[in-house]
Design an enzyme around this catalytic site. Structure first.
Site, PDB file in Angstrom:
ATOM      1  N   ASP A 190       0.884  -1.522   0.091  1.00 37.43           N
ATOM      2  CA  ASP A 190      -0.052   0.031  -0.339  1.00 37.43           C
ATOM      3  C   ASP A 190       0.754   0.952  -0.472  1.00 37.43           C
ATOM      4  O   ASP A 190       2.002   0.710   0.335  1.00 37.43           O
ATOM      5  CB  ASP A 190      -0.801  -0.079   1.383  1.00 37.43           C
TER       6      ASP A 190
ATOM      7  N   TYR B 148       6.557  -9.925   6.994  1.00 33.93           N
ATOM      8  CA  TYR B 148       6.468  -8.749   7.253  1.00 33.93           C
ATOM      9  C   TYR B 148       6.972  -8.668   8.399  1.00 33.93           C
ATOM     10  O   TYR B 148       6.400  -9.189   9.272  1.00 33.93           O
ATOM     11  CB  TYR B 148       4.435  -7.980   7.048  1.00 33.93           C
TER      12      TYR B 148
END
Length: 327
Positions: free
Chosen positions: A99, A158
């Protein structure tokens, strides 16, 4: 640009195939006339894997978009200039659609060319020479035709960084979320364990027009909360993640770390499968603390095909003689 005159890595039937004309009659199941087969030539294609790192601060995420610029757009622009191919011919695909503002150390992408390379060092140097300094191609390697950057991924890792002190280190401001509240890492660890396993994460996904009908069931293999002085690093590895899932999980852990809500709220919210339930306790964590660290694949997908150049990790320049002898 140097091309190698070696055997093709594969014939990419996905790009060009021998198509047969459709039966135009009203009946079904009839045999087609072999004299009316529409044949198209099969074209040799070579597939290449990119390992990319980027500082996402000034970009609108990965997914292709010209304005404001995205990582995919800039990588494709560099590839079209380097390979002299059109964007539609490259078929560039990324492993994760990070994003806006999210960083990456281990983003993976693949593209195709109708020609082979003798060496990948030159195209590697050319790409990094064309890309802005906050995007770097770390590796380029040939891959087998079965490899797909997104669909072949076995898991993704992540990291989310939280700077937990009264005054933030200015060198961390673009890469860590600053929490002025003293966080209890012990209860955050306890809560993170509830995410591990196979769950329906509908309560932790934001609506996205990019996803058609995403499968909300994902498997989390590990979720660690690591203390490194003032930094708290949340490390999560999963089979895949929904839109903003990681940031939503982190946001809930932040509230638990502030001791505003108990750790056992996690399974209760998961059970509701309702995003509105999570919204009662937390909003998404800011994007700048999140980084895609690695994408894992099965070994067979990363094997080098025969007749291909070696993986390029970049090259160091050397000086053969002193240009400034008196400096």
């Amino acid at each position: 640009m140097v091309y190698a005159a070696v055997a093709p890595l594969y014939l990419n039937a996905c790009l060009f195939s021998n198509n047969t004309s459709q039966n135009q009659g009203g009946g079904g199941g009839g045999a087609q006339d072999p004299n009316h087969l529409e044949k198209k030539p099969t074209v040799t294609a070579y597939k290449w894997r990119l390992l990319i790192a980027y500082d996402g601060t000034h970009f609108s995420g990965w997914q292709y978009q010209q304005s404001p610029p995205t990582i995919q757009c800039l990588v494709e622009n560099a590839l079209t200039r380097t390979t002299k191919l059109e964007r539609k011919d490259l078929h560039l695909v990324g492993a994760s659609r990070t994003d806006t503002g999210v960083h990456a150390w281990g983003q993976v992408a693949h593209f195709v060319t109708p020609f082979n390379y003798e060496s990948l060092e030159s195209i590697h140097a050319a790409l990094n020479g064309l890309l802005p300094s906050d995007i770097r191609v770390r590796e380029i390697s040939p891959v087998v035709p079965e490899f797909h950057a997104r669909f072949s991924a076995k898991s993704k890792i992540y990291h989310y960084k939280i700077y937990n002190d009264t005054v933030i280190d200015p060198f961390q401001r673009h890469y860590a979320y600053h929490s002025l509240y003293k966080l209890n890492a012990v209860v955050m660890r306890e809560a993170a364990k509830h995410f591990i396993g196979k769950h329906d994460f509908s309560a932790f996904v934001n609506a996205s027009h990019n996803d058609r009908v995403p499968d909300p069931v994902k498997t989390i293999f590990r979720f660690d909360v690591i203390e490194m002085g003032a930094l708290l690093q949340l490390e999560v590895e999963g089979s895949g993640f929904l839109y903003r899932q990681v940031r939503n999980m982190v946001a809930l852990l932040l509230q638990i770390g502030k001791e505003a809500i108990p750790p056992d709220i996690v399974p209760k919210i998961l059970a509701t499968r309702d995003r509105k339930e999570l919204a009662k306790y937390a909003l998404s964590a800011p994007p700048h603390g999140l980084c895609l660290v690695a994408v894992k694949y099965n070994k067979e997908h990363l094997g080098l095909p025969t007749g291909c150049p070696a993986t390029s990790f970049g090259r160091l320049r050397s000086v053969n003689y002193c240009k400034l002898p008196f400096y």
